[in-house]
Write a protein that holds these residues in place. Structure first.
Motif, short mmCIF file in Angstrom:
data_model
loop_
_atom_site.label_atom_id
_atom_site.label_comp_id
_atom_site.label_asym_id
_atom_site.label_seq_id
_atom_site.Cartn_x
_atom_site.Cartn_y
_atom_site.Cartn_z
N GLU A 63 -4.58 1.21 -4.01
CA GLU A 63 -4.77 2.36 -4.39
C GLU A 63 -4.03 2.51 -5.73
OE1 GLU A 63 -7.30 4.86 -4.34
OE2 GLU A 63 -8.26 3.91 -2.73
N GLN A 64 -2.94 2.44 -5.69
CA GLN A 64 -1.63 2.54 -6.68
C GLN A 64 -2.06 1.62 -7.77
OE1 GLN A 64 1.97 1.92 -4.50
NE2 GLN A 64 1.96 4.07 -3.63
N TYR A 65 -2.31 0.39 -7.28
CA TYR A 65 -2.53 -0.87 -8.27
C TYR A 65 -3.86 -0.54 -9.04
CZ TYR A 65 -2.84 -5.53 -10.44
OH TYR A 65 -2.88 -6.62 -11.10
N ARG A 66 -4.79 0.21 -8.49
CA ARG A 66 -6.11 0.30 -9.04
C ARG A 66 -5.79 1.62 -10.15
NH1 ARG A 66 -8.64 2.63 -5.00
NH2 ARG A 66 -9.73 1.04 -4.37
N ASP A 67 -4.77 2.48 -9.86
CA ASP A 67 -4.60 3.32 -10.80
C ASP A 67 -3.83 2.86 -12.04
OD1 ASP A 67 -5.74 5.43 -9.37
OD2 ASP A 67 -3.89 6.03 -8.32
N LYS A 92 0.89 -3.06 8.87
CA LYS A 92 0.93 -2.98 7.45
C LYS A 92 -0.33 -2.72 6.89
CE LYS A 92 5.43 -4.71 6.82
NZ LYS A 92 6.17 -3.96 5.94
N HIS A 143 3.48 -7.68 -4.25
CA HIS A 143 3.24 -6.87 -3.11
C HIS A 143 3.25 -7.81 -1.74
CE1 HIS A 143 3.21 -2.94 -5.08
NE2 HIS A 143 2.23 -3.32 -5.86
N GLY A 172 -2.06 -0.02 6.58
CA GLY A 172 -1.84 1.64 5.76
C GLY A 172 -1.15 1.27 4.49
N LEU A 173 -0.23 0.65 4.53
CA LEU A 173 0.59 0.32 3.30
C LEU A 173 -0.17 -0.46 2.40
CD1 LEU A 173 3.44 0.85 1.74
CD2 LEU A 173 4.19 -1.28 2.62
N GLU A 183 -3.32 -0.32 2.19
CA GLU A 183 -4.38 0.34 1.31
C GLU A 183 -3.46 1.32 0.38
OE1 GLU A 183 -5.96 2.65 4.73
OE2 GLU A 183 -7.36 0.86 5.40
N GLN A 184 -2.43 1.78 0.60
CA GLN A 184 -1.86 2.64 -0.54
C GLN A 184 -1.37 1.88 -1.51
OE1 GLN A 184 1.93 4.54 0.85
NE2 GLN A 184 0.98 4.91 3.13
N ARG A 185 -1.17 0.38 -1.52
CA ARG A 185 -0.57 -0.18 -2.74
C ARG A 185 -2.05 -0.59 -3.49
NH1 ARG A 185 3.49 1.80 -1.90
NH2 ARG A 185 5.48 0.60 -1.26
#
Length: 485
Positions: free
Chosen positions: A281-285, A272, A238, A274-275, A277-279
């Motif tokens: 969260e996604q990587y943590r999942d 960037k 990323h 906000g993006l 933070e999204q990435r």
């Protein structure tokens, strides 16, 4: 709180309490060595410190055992200093806070030092005892085993007289070790010239924490996360999308411990955030999905960081992240000769940022020389592609198994007589000092035994209480069974 010295065998646990009370991380074990030497002299025992700093203590045979082969009990003085991030502990000044936790002894927020403190305590308890039968006895306590095997490398001929060496650094009751892996340290160093941080960039720190870590040999096959590798994976996946600019990356603290934590300080456009933070969260999942069984406490977080005036130049950053993400890590190959034993492995243990470079320190282990050479060449190829410098140092040999070992036969038969079952004869994927002892003392007949220790080299380290007593019974019975010269 119940004192450790209330446990059986009391002399061993009393010594372990003393060992825990005197700080002894690698390269800072002299206070403990001097305490033991002073005690031995008070007991009228012969003591000697060799040129490299190892302590050798000699005790005469008990009456009627003078004709037996001489035995060397061997342990290392130092311990691995690892602590949880929220634990306030200085390993150079603070005692280890060991306590009884059900069937185990562990420590508050730090490594316990049962590796190799229990083995050391057993050797000292044998020296102290007046009711044990044994032939001529020597105790060899080496320095700096965990950080470079300095004591074993420096051991010279002419200091030891025994024919048999019992290494006490194994970590599984019911298993007797007759061989171990060799290893070498590998440093990948990449120049990272700097450039000015663009205007209107936010500064944040990405933190990957909460991993179990553990021994980079004994635990390398357990599927645990390596914080350095997992962080590099995110940055590789990323970094370009988020326009991340690295100003620092760091993780792990010892090349022989699986890293539990890693951090990257990055600068990125405000737009960037906000993006990012999204990435995250996604990587943590993704990591929870992949590693929830092995790493239930994994945490991935973002925090504000002080702005950095300079960041890594774009080309250097790209090379570094690709090198870290692309480098091999973990189990490379399982042994064909010994079922369930790792043959070759690599641990990306420590990442540090310097003023103009980043160093990645790894430990290669293998039970065969060609396996070690293969991984050395893998890293050489990665370094060549990334423009990094590879330095290999501190190579130590493995301990080649001897199926006809007389002391192995004694230990196996003693175990069967004492406990009614045969022990497993094993080769361990860890760096015992035995291979190095063979150079100055090629005649030595060696074996390694110990109690059950879980999660060494991590703050979760613990030793199972009942196995310490079993180990003690085995050790003392073996000493009694040593044959005449």
């Amino acid at each position: 709180m119940q004192p450790l010295s209330s446990l059986n065998p009391q002399p061993l646990w009393r010594w372990f309490e003393t060992i825990c009370s005197i700080p002894h991380p690698s390269k800072h074990e002299i206070a403990l060595r001097d305490h033991i030497e002073a005690w031995a002299k008070q007991q009228g025992l012969s003591t000697q410190i060799d040129p490299v700093g190892n302590l050798i203590i000699k005790k005469a045979a008990t009456a009627g055992m003078e004709d037996r082969q001489g035995v060397i009990l061997q342990a290392h003085l130092d311990m691995v200093p690892q602590k949880n991030n929220d634990t306030d502990h200085n390993f150079e000044t603070d005692p280890i806070q060991a306590y009884i936790d059900g069937e185990w002894v562990t420590a508050k927020g730090t490594t316990l030092g049962s590796d190799n403190g229990i083995g050391m305590a057993s050797a000292l308890a044998v020296l102290e005892a007046s009711d044990l039968e044994h032939g001529p006895l020597e105790v060899l306590l080496t320095i700096d085993e965990e950080a470079g095997m300095t004591g074993a490398f420096g051991l010279e001929a002419g200091y030891l007289d025994g024919q048999i060496l019992i290494n006490t650094d194994s970590e599984q009751e019911g298993e007797v070790y007759m061989g171990c892996a060799g290893g070498v340290d590998a440093s990948l160093k990449l120049d990272t010239p700097r450039e000015a941080t663009p205007a209107d960039h936010a500064s944040v720190q990405i933190a990957l924490t909460g991993l179990k870590g553990g021994h980079s040999g004994c635990d390398i096959h357990l599927g645990r996360g390596n914080a350095n590798k997992l962080l590099a994976r995110f940055l590789f996946g990323h970094g370009e999308e988020l326009e991340l600019k690295l100003s620092e990356i760091r993780g792990g603290s010892l090349r022989n411990a699986i890293p539990r934590e890693a951090w990257a300080t990055v600068q990125l456009p405000q737009a960037k955030l906000g993006l990012l933070e999204q990435r995250i969260e996604q990587y943590r999942d993704i990591l929870v999905n992949e590693l929830s069984a092995a790493e239930p406490n994994l945490a991935l977080s973002l925090d504000q960081a002080a702005p950095a005036e300079q960041v890594f130049a774009a080309t250097a950053q790209s090379q570094l992240i690709a090198m870290m993400h692309g480098a091999p890590n973990g189990v490379i190959r399982m042994s064909d000769e010994f079922e369930g034993v790792v043959e070759t492995s690599l641990n990306m243990g420590v990442v540090t940022t310097e003023a103009d470079a980043v160093e990645v320190l790894c430990l290669i282990r293998s039970t065969i020389d060609s396996g070690r050479s293969m991984v050395e060449n893998m890293l050489a190829a990665i370094a060549q592609l990334a423009g990094a410098k590879l330095t290999l140092s501190g190579a130590y040999p493995g301990w080649k198994p001897d199926a006809s070992s007389p002391v192995m036969k004694i230990v196996r038969e003693t175990y069967e007589t004492k406990f009614g079952s045969l022990p497993n004869i094993m080769v361990i994927h860890a760096g015992l000092e035995c291979g190095l002892f063979k150079e100055p003392y090629p005649h030595l007949d060696m074996v390694s035994i110990g109690p059950t220790i879980r999660f060494p080299h991590s703050p979760d380290e613990k030793v199972k209480i009942d196995t310490v007593e079993q180990y003690w019974q085995l050790l003392t019975e073996v000493l009694k069974a040593i044959p005449a010269k």
